[in-house]
Design a protein around this motif. Structure first.
Motif, PDB file in Angstrom:
ATOM      1  N   GLY A  41       0.953  -0.946  -0.052  1.00  0.00           N
ATOM      2  CA  GLY A  41       0.162  -0.101  -0.279  1.00  0.00           C
ATOM      3  C   GLY A  41       0.780   1.276   0.093  1.00  0.00           C
ATOM      4  N   PRO A  42       1.687   1.474   1.027  1.00  0.00           N
ATOM      5  CA  PRO A  42       2.426   2.695   1.225  1.00  0.00           C
ATOM      6  C   PRO A  42       3.405   3.130  -0.026  1.00  0.00           C
ATOM      7  CG  PRO A  42       2.494   1.749   3.053  1.00  0.00           C
ATOM      8  CD  PRO A  42       2.055   0.649   2.143  1.00  0.00           C
ATOM      9  N   ARG A  43       3.920   1.958  -0.772  1.00  0.00           N
ATOM     10  CA  ARG A  43       4.984   2.207  -1.650  1.00  0.00           C
ATOM     11  C   ARG A  43       4.061   2.385  -3.140  1.00  0.00           C
ATOM     12  NH1 ARG A  43       6.880  -1.193   1.856  1.00  0.00           N
ATOM     13  NH2 ARG A  43       9.244  -1.161   2.116  1.00  0.00           N
ATOM     14  N   LEU A  44       2.854   1.795  -3.104  1.00  0.00           N
ATOM     15  CA  LEU A  44       1.866   2.270  -4.315  1.00  0.00           C
ATOM     16  C   LEU A  44       1.680   3.611  -4.301  1.00  0.00           C
ATOM     17  CD1 LEU A  44       0.740   0.863  -6.727  1.00  0.00           C
ATOM     18  CD2 LEU A  44      -1.456   0.416  -5.406  1.00  0.00           C
ATOM     19  N   LEU A  45       1.347   4.120  -3.105  1.00  0.00           N
ATOM     20  CA  LEU A  45       1.036   5.683  -3.004  1.00  0.00           C
ATOM     21  C   LEU A  45       2.293   6.264  -3.376  1.00  0.00           C
ATOM     22  CD1 LEU A  45      -1.332   5.605   0.273  1.00  0.00           C
ATOM     23  CD2 LEU A  45      -2.038   5.683  -2.108  1.00  0.00           C
ATOM     24  N   ARG A  46       3.314   6.046  -3.222  1.00  0.00           N
ATOM     25  CA  ARG A  46       4.361   6.862  -3.296  1.00  0.00           C
ATOM     26  C   ARG A  46       4.987   6.598  -4.642  1.00  0.00           C
ATOM     27  NH1 ARG A  46       6.181   4.655   2.173  1.00  0.00           N
ATOM     28  NH2 ARG A  46       7.928   3.544   0.799  1.00  0.00           N
ATOM     29  N   ALA A  47       4.581   5.911  -5.304  1.00  0.00           N
ATOM     30  CA  ALA A  47       5.122   5.365  -6.837  1.00  0.00           C
ATOM     31  C   ALA A  47       4.836   6.532  -7.828  1.00  0.00           C
ATOM     32  CB  ALA A  47       4.540   4.194  -7.244  1.00  0.00           C
ATOM     33  N   ALA A  48       5.402   7.699  -7.729  1.00  0.00           N
ATOM     34  CA  ALA A  48       5.225   8.953  -8.528  1.00  0.00           C
ATOM     35  C   ALA A  48       5.897   8.698  -9.938  1.00  0.00           C
ATOM     36  CB  ALA A  48       5.596  10.075  -7.964  1.00  0.00           C
ATOM     37  N   GLY A  49       7.065   7.866  -9.978  1.00  0.00           N
ATOM     38  CA  GLY A  49       7.845   7.990 -11.018  1.00  0.00           C
ATOM     39  C   GLY A  49       7.660   6.617 -11.754  1.00  0.00           C
ATOM     40  N   ASP A  50       8.338   5.699 -11.763  1.00  0.00           N
ATOM     41  CA  ASP A  50       8.528   4.411 -12.674  1.00  0.00           C
ATOM     42  C   ASP A  50       7.791   3.363 -11.751  1.00  0.00           C
ATOM     43  OD1 ASP A  50       8.883   2.277 -14.338  1.00  0.00           O
ATOM     44  OD2 ASP A  50      11.019   2.391 -14.137  1.00  0.00           O
ATOM     45  N   ILE A  51       6.562   2.869 -12.429  1.00  0.00           N
ATOM     46  CA  ILE A  51       5.548   2.066 -11.732  1.00  0.00           C
ATOM     47  C   ILE A  51       6.223   0.821 -11.575  1.00  0.00           C
ATOM     48  CG2 ILE A  51       4.690   1.113 -14.021  1.00  0.00           C
ATOM     49  CD1 ILE A  51       2.900   2.009 -10.824  1.00  0.00           C
ATOM     50  N   ARG A  52       7.545   0.592 -12.256  1.00  0.00           N
ATOM     51  CA  ARG A  52       8.418  -0.770 -11.977  1.00  0.00           C
ATOM     52  C   ARG A  52       8.792  -0.821 -10.575  1.00  0.00           C
ATOM     53  NH1 ARG A  52      12.337  -1.415 -16.828  1.00  0.00           N
ATOM     54  NH2 ARG A  52      12.615   0.779 -16.328  1.00  0.00           N
ATOM     55  N   ALA A  53       8.775   0.297  -9.785  1.00  0.00           N
ATOM     56  CA  ALA A  53       9.461   0.338  -8.415  1.00  0.00           C
ATOM     57  C   ALA A  53       8.603  -0.266  -7.633  1.00  0.00           C
ATOM     58  CB  ALA A  53       9.455   1.797  -8.099  1.00  0.00           C
ATOM     59  N   VAL A  54       7.291  -0.573  -7.870  1.00  0.00           N
ATOM     60  CA  VAL A  54       6.296  -1.375  -6.808  1.00  0.00           C
ATOM     61  C   VAL A  54       6.070  -2.749  -7.486  1.00  0.00           C
ATOM     62  CG1 VAL A  54       5.053   0.839  -6.182  1.00  0.00           C
ATOM     63  CG2 VAL A  54       4.178  -0.336  -8.213  1.00  0.00           C
ATOM     64  N   VAL A  55       6.764  -3.372  -8.308  1.00  0.00           N
ATOM     65  CA  VAL A  55       6.504  -4.588  -8.845  1.00  0.00           C
ATOM     66  C   VAL A  55       6.786  -5.607  -7.659  1.00  0.00           C
ATOM     67  CG1 VAL A  55       7.492  -6.532 -10.399  1.00  0.00           C
ATOM     68  CG2 VAL A  55       7.152  -4.276 -11.277  1.00  0.00           C
ATOM     69  N   LEU A  56       7.906  -5.667  -7.055  1.00  0.00           N
ATOM     70  CA  LEU A  56       8.118  -6.386  -5.975  1.00  0.00           C
ATOM     71  C   LEU A  56       7.315  -6.624  -4.702  1.00  0.00           C
ATOM     72  CD1 LEU A  56      10.102  -8.803  -5.589  1.00  0.00           C
ATOM     73  CD2 LEU A  56      11.756  -7.282  -4.525  1.00  0.00           C
ATOM     74  N   PRO A  57       6.898  -5.253  -4.179  1.00  0.00           N
ATOM     75  CA  PRO A  57       5.891  -5.178  -3.199  1.00  0.00           C
ATOM     76  C   PRO A  57       4.404  -5.690  -3.342  1.00  0.00           C
ATOM     77  CG  PRO A  57       7.100  -2.963  -3.341  1.00  0.00           C
ATOM     78  CD  PRO A  57       7.599  -3.872  -4.541  1.00  0.00           C
ATOM     79  N   LEU A  58       4.218  -5.497  -4.822  1.00  0.00           N
ATOM     80  CA  LEU A  58       2.645  -5.937  -5.193  1.00  0.00           C
ATOM     81  C   LEU A  58       3.020  -7.429  -5.644  1.00  0.00           C
ATOM     82  CD1 LEU A  58       1.757  -3.375  -8.186  1.00  0.00           C
ATOM     83  CD2 LEU A  58       0.678  -3.707  -5.768  1.00  0.00           C
ATOM     84  N   LEU A  59       4.046  -8.107  -6.010  1.00  0.00           N
ATOM     85  CA  LEU A  59       4.157  -9.693  -6.050  1.00  0.00           C
ATOM     86  C   LEU A  59       4.368 -10.123  -4.720  1.00  0.00           C
ATOM     87  CD1 LEU A  59       6.706 -10.017  -8.993  1.00  0.00           C
ATOM     88  CD2 LEU A  59       4.223 -10.281  -8.876  1.00  0.00           C
ATOM     89  N   PHE A  60       4.913  -9.549  -3.586  1.00  0.00           N
ATOM     90  CA  PHE A  60       5.139  -9.987  -2.265  1.00  0.00           C
ATOM     91  C   PHE A  60       3.669  -9.991  -1.588  1.00  0.00           C
ATOM     92  CE2 PHE A  60       4.760  -8.676   2.301  1.00  0.00           C
ATOM     93  CZ  PHE A  60       5.382  -9.909   2.844  1.00  0.00           C
ATOM     94  N   ALA A  61       2.899  -9.063  -2.084  1.00  0.00           N
ATOM     95  CA  ALA A  61       1.491  -9.075  -1.481  1.00  0.00           C
ATOM     96  C   ALA A  61       0.734 -10.364  -2.066  1.00  0.00           C
ATOM     97  CB  ALA A  61       0.671  -7.663  -1.724  1.00  0.00           C
ATOM     98  N   GLY A  62       0.822 -10.514  -3.213  1.00  0.00           N
ATOM     99  CA  GLY A  62       0.149 -11.537  -3.861  1.00  0.00           C
ATOM    100  C   GLY A  62       0.869 -13.125  -3.301  1.00  0.00           C
ATOM    101  N   TYR A  63       2.205 -12.881  -3.220  1.00  0.00           N
ATOM    102  CA  TYR A  63       2.443 -14.221  -2.498  1.00  0.00           C
ATOM    103  C   TYR A  63       1.919 -14.426  -1.115  1.00  0.00           C
ATOM    104  CZ  TYR A  63       5.882 -14.053  -6.624  1.00  0.00           C
ATOM    105  OH  TYR A  63       6.489 -13.936  -7.664  1.00  0.00           O
ATOM    106  N   ALA A  64       1.730 -13.164  -0.580  1.00  0.00           N
ATOM    107  CA  ALA A  64       1.447 -13.464   0.994  1.00  0.00           C
ATOM    108  C   ALA A  64      -0.231 -14.052   0.856  1.00  0.00           C
ATOM    109  CB  ALA A  64       1.393 -12.076   1.669  1.00  0.00           C
TER     110      ALA A  64
END
Length: 579
Positions: free
Chosen positions: A84-107
């Protein structure tokens, strides 16, 4: 919303949350910002919705929510907290939140797998293994994306996985040692020395029978399906000689619903050895329970009963008056077997239809053209049954209902699952919209015969991965274990025993205790309000909680299992044992 519906909804929501978190990660990796943000928003809403369903399930009973609260809850919070927080702070390259989103999916996926593959009860090992899987998947994804995890993360992953295996997941570690199941044991009081009043011989063998107009391969008693109808009068001593001509998997005779002495119960490996080709076994017991019953093999019972090794047992209190018809319903090779077709009788003649469900699933019966009473269920007469009209009944696997009425001048017809199986003429009534009788509210009430209980047991019915044998299987489980690793329920003669049976799976389990009838006390916390309901077979539907009781008055080792025989074969069998 029923608890069963909540269980289904929670599963769907969990799948949606996992899929949208993972989909959001994939979309971010592909630089598709709007799609990634949309999927992540759906995932957040699904996670919130799951918090609501889990709370509702916990209120329905801890059995339904244990692993969801203790394992899925923390993992879902971690998913939201990381992504959540990383998605909100992702103003630049959206690829910066790939790993956090995948982590959420794995969890969320790991939490879902704990429910689907492990189930009840929640264990520390299962939680640690889920956590190790999340961390390992995240590390592997990070490497694939070019990130290099620290040695600390790698060591933590290995440490958590080892801890999970050492602690035990509940999937691979058998329960504490339990009393062994004795084989071929005999209680002296079971022996009947009187000369038999009724003698029968049943020969099991392969056969070809007609099912709905087509010849199909079957296993049969005396070359017919169903086998010969065995009849007796209360007080008779029955002697039944079972012979096996050529059924390679062996045969026995279990007297379903008849509370015979233990050594006559016909359970291979518990009360006798299976009768192999060329062998025979003699059963002898006194017919002291009037009612409608049936017999079937209990050796390879899932296949044997399905292939046709069953028949009817009727014990009457005296001479037959009026018309008395048995209607066993069975499906052979996917086709319904024919049932009796009788001529219309004179108006006013008393009629009794003995309905017997010999399949492994529930059937819906509807009697059109006359009012009727349900006189007995599972061989036990009901107290104060009232007239019913345009009402259907659901009979669980193994169950029996006796419907009685005076023959009307017009035609009557019995519908089973919408198909006419018995009729005295043409009946055009549509029965599909008829209400279904709830037997817990039918008849005149009476106080329970006990004021307390000496023993109580809870059986939580579920599914789970069973790794205790050479080949893994997705088993039907009781309290997290599968046969033969379910500890027996030990009672003493004279005990009043309470069973609480909880179904947290997505399928119906028709429950059947050998050697005893149980008195239904409550379903889903609501006390039974009708006449005393003594059953030997009853459907526990998804999300339901049944409370039943009985007096332990028939010593021995008794099978206690789901009578969807495929479920029993897949692990849902345990034993009641007298100390």
């Amino acid at each position: 919303m029923t608890t069963g519906s909540l269980l289904a909804a929670d599963l769907v929501i969990a799948v949606l949350a996992a899929a949208t978190w993972l989909g959001g990660g994939a979309a971010a990796a592909a630089r598709r910002r709007p799609l990634a943000q949309g999927l992540a928003a759906v995932a957040l809403l699904a996670t919130l919705a799951r918090a609501i369903t889990v709370t509702a399930l916990a209120r329905a009973g801890w059995w339904f929510a244990a692993e969801k609260v203790l394992i899925a809850g923390p993992l879902s919070l971690a998913a939201v907290g990381v992504a959540g927080p990383r998605l909100l702070r992702a103003a630049g390259d959206i690829r910066a939140v790939v790993l956090p989103l995948l982590f959420a999916g794995y969890a969320t996926t790991s939490a879902l797998l704990v429910t689907v593959l492990h189930g009840y009860p929640a264990s520390v090992g299962a939680g640690l293994l889920a956590l190790a899987g999340v961390v390992a998947a995240t590390v592997i994804s990070g490497r694939a994306l070019g990130a290099r995890p620290s040695r600390t993360v790698s060591r933590v992953t290995v440490g958590v996985a080892v801890a999970a295996l050492v602690t035990g997941t509940g999937l691979t570690v058998a329960p504490a040692a339990s009393p062994a199941v004795p084989h071929d044991h005999v209680f002296p009081e079971a022996r009947i020395s009187d000369e038999p009043d009724r003698r029968f011989t049943l020969t099991a063998g392969t056969a070809t029978v007609n099912a709905d107009g087509r010849d199909v391969a079957a296993w049969a008693f005396n070359a017919q399906v169903p086998g010969p109808e065995l009849t007796a009068t209360v007080g008779d001593v029955l002697e039944v000689t079972l012979r096996n001509r050529d059924v390679g998997r062996g045969v026995t005779l279990h007297w379903h619903g008849y509370d015979v002495p233990n050594d006559q119960d016909g359970v291979p490996g518990v009360t006798q050895a299976a009768v192999r080709p060329g062998q025979e076994f003699v059963y002898r017991f006194r017919a002291d329970q009037a009612g409608t019953y049936w017999y079937h093999t209990h050796s390879a019972s899932d296949v044997g009963v399905r292939m046709g090794l069953y028949g009817v047992l009727v014990v009457r209190p005296g001479p037959v008056t009026g018309l008395d018809v048995t209607v066993p319903v069975h499906t052979l090779a996917g086709r319904p077997l024919p049932t009796p077709k009788l001529e219309r009788v004179e108006p006013g003649v008393p009629v009794r239809l003995r309905l017997i469900n010999t399949d492994s699933t529930t059937h819906r019966y509807a009697l059109a053209g006359t009012a009727f009473h349900v006189a007995a269920i599972d061989g036990v007469d009901l107290r104060g049954p009232t007239p019913l009209v345009d009402t259907a009944v659901l009979i669980p696997a193994g169950g029996r209902y006796d419907l009685v009425f005076d023959a009307p001048a017009n035609a009557v017809a019995l519908f089973v699952d919408g198909r006419v199986t018995y009729s005295t003429g043409a009946v055009s009534t549509a029965t599909g919209d008829w209400p279904v009788l709830d037997p817990l509210g039918y008849g005149a009430s009476a106080p329970a015969p006990w004021s307390g209980f000496d023993k109580s047991f809870t059986l939580v019915l579920d599914r789970g991965l069973d790794l205790r044998s050479l080949l893994p299987r997705y088993a039907h489980t009781v309290n997290g274990a599968a046969d033969p690793d379910i500890p027996p329920q030990v009672v003493r003669r004279g005990d009043v025993v309470l069973f609480t049976i909880v179904n947290r799976s997505q399928i119906v389990h028709p429950w059947h205790l050998h050697g005893h009838h149980v008195l239904v006390l409550a379903r889903d916390g609501k006390p039974a309000a009708g006449g005393p309901l003594w059953l030997d077979s009853f459907d526990v539907r998804p999300g339901e909680v049944w409370q039943v009781a009985f007096r332990a008055d028939n010593p021995g080792m008794w099978a206690n299992h789901c009578h969807n025989l495929a479920h029993a074969d897949a692990g849902m069998t345990l034993h009641l044992m007298y100390s």
